[in-house]
Design an enzyme around this catalytic site. Structure first.
Site, PDB file in Angstrom:
ATOM      1  CB  CYS A   1      -6.560  -3.215 -10.970  1.00 47.14           C
ATOM      2  SG  CYS A   1      -4.830  -2.704 -10.794  1.00 47.14           S
TER       3      CYS A   1
ATOM      4  CB  CYS B   1      -1.389  -8.223  -7.619  1.00 51.18           C
ATOM      5  SG  CYS B   1      -0.673  -6.591  -7.925  1.00 51.18           S
TER       6      CYS B   1
ATOM      7  CB  CYS C   1      -5.287  -8.322  -6.487  1.00 52.36           C
ATOM      8  SG  CYS C   1      -6.422  -6.913  -6.374  1.00 52.36           S
TER       9      CYS C   1
ATOM     10  CB  CYS D   1      -7.562   3.532   4.836  1.00 49.24           C
ATOM     11  SG  CYS D   1      -6.615   3.553   6.376  1.00 49.24           S
TER      12      CYS D   1
ATOM     13  CB  CYS E   1      -4.606   6.108   5.313  1.00 52.02           C
ATOM     14  SG  CYS E   1      -3.405   4.962   4.572  1.00 52.02           S
TER      15      CYS E   1
ATOM     16  CB  CYS F   1       0.668   3.271   5.531  1.00 52.80           C
ATOM     17  SG  CYS F   1      -0.258   1.771   5.967  1.00 52.80           S
TER      18      CYS F   1
ATOM     19  NE  ARG G   1      -3.972  -0.261  10.225  1.00 51.64           N
ATOM     20  CZ  ARG G   1      -3.341   0.717   9.600  1.00 51.64           C
ATOM     21  NH1 ARG G   1      -2.827   0.509   8.412  1.00 51.64           N
ATOM     22  NH2 ARG G   1      -3.216   1.897  10.164  1.00 51.64           N
TER      23      ARG G   1
END
Length: 340
Positions: free
Chosen positions: A76, A80, A83, A120, A151, A211, A283
């Site tokens: 990616c 972040c 991550c 998901c 999801c 979500c 969650r």
């Protein structure tokens, strides 16, 4: 705040006062100060109020079981700080091309067999390229055909991409705010807060359920956690599903070595989410593997009613199915059915 002190903030006929929350979550807006007042309550008062709100809207002894699979791992371009899939960090995560539709369906069928009702699919992208969308749409349709909720979390979406996901039958799109607006630049610089809000708008415009949650334990203050909950609760409407993640520290990421958040502070965050978003599925997400059974039980008491279930959560571990089942059995809890 002590039990015998008085902290009152009246807004739109809602009051946070001496451990009492009136009309919780039913007013138009929550202020950061109001939510910080919740987080500052004596622990027992806060949990009691959260459990009352929870019981008004949910089965207190039922939990939704969701499974998450990484359909494209690593590489990616974002920065972040939490991550391990960011290309710029050296974390030992191997890049993996997009999985085949058949392999995703096989994983979804196995998850359903183990009791999961929501599946998901996550991909490490800043945003999907159009050439990827057809394959993702096929995955969504195939998993839907198994009778599971679907999801996806694919990064930022363009309007036509959100529409394509909706046409494929996607039930939920996950796009977290991560933290409060004021703390955001401490965590991410390659996209801004409005980028995230824009994607949520496109998801809603496409008729897909939202979500959206965040991550705690990234060195933020309690006020910043209140700011995150305020942002989520004040979305119009607030998210259908609210994942609360506890930072999983991965060596090689900038947040590795951050002071660990006290577990009871995490429980307080769950309670504040429940009170301010009473009808949402709250969650327990990343970080649950590091929690004791007692802390997980307190999270359920505070209003959590959904967990990620299975052996792997993207690139960090998740409690094994047997452990999860054993804990739910100890607590006398059962899984929600797909139709619930």
């Amino acid at each position: 705040m002590h039990c015998n002190s008085l902290t009152s903030d009246v807004t739109n006929n809602r009051r946070v006062n001496k451990g009492t929350v009136e009309n919780a979550g039913e007013s138009a807006q929550w202020t950061v100060a109001e939510i910080q007042s919740l987080l500052d309550m004596p622990f027992n008062d806060l949990i009691f109020q959260a459990q009352q709100v929870h019981r008004r809207h949910h089965d207190a002894n039922a939990v939704q079981l969701s499974t998450l699979i990484s359909v494209k791992t690593g590489g990616c371009s974002e920065d972040c700080g939490y991550c391990p899939q960011a290309a710029r960090y050296h974390t030992g995560v191997e890049n993996q091309d997009m999985l085949s539709v058949d392999s995703v369906v096989t994983a979804a069928a196995a998850a359903k067999e183990q009791g999961a009702t929501r599946f998901c699919m996550g991909a490490a992208w800043r945003g999907p390229k159009q050439r990827d969308m057809e394959k993702v749409a096929q995955m969504i349709s195939a998993v839907k055909a198994l009778g599971m909720e679907t999801c996806a979390t694919l990064g930022m979406l363009k309007p036509e991409q959100a529409k394509q996901l909706g046409e494929a039958g996607l039930d939920y799109y996950n796009h977290n705010l991560d933290t409060s607006p004021d703390y955001y630049e401490e965590i991410i610089t390659t996209r801004n807060y409005q980028d995230r809000l824009d994607t949520l708008r496109e998801v809603r415009n496409a008729g897909i359920n939202v979500c959206c949650g965040g991550i705690v334990g990234m060195g933020e203050t309690r006020e910043a956690r209140a700011g995150l909950i305020a942002q989520l609760a004040n979305l119009d409407p607030y998210p259908n599903s609210v994942p609360i993640n506890h930072l999983v520290q991965v060596e090689g990421t900038p947040l590795y070595g951050t002071a660990v958040l006290d577990p009871l502070e995490f429980v307080r965050t769950i309670a504040a989410a429940r009170i301010t978003m009473p009808k949402a599925m709250v969650r327990l997400s990343a970080g649950r593997r590091e929690m004791s059974e007692a802390i997980q039980a307190l999270c359920f008491l505070a209003g959590a009613n959904s967990i990620f279930y299975g052996d792997k959560l993207l690139t960090t571990g998740n409690p094994e199915v047997q452990q999860d089942q054993a804990l739910l059995d100890k607590l006398g809890m059962q899984s929600l059915s797909a139709s619930s």
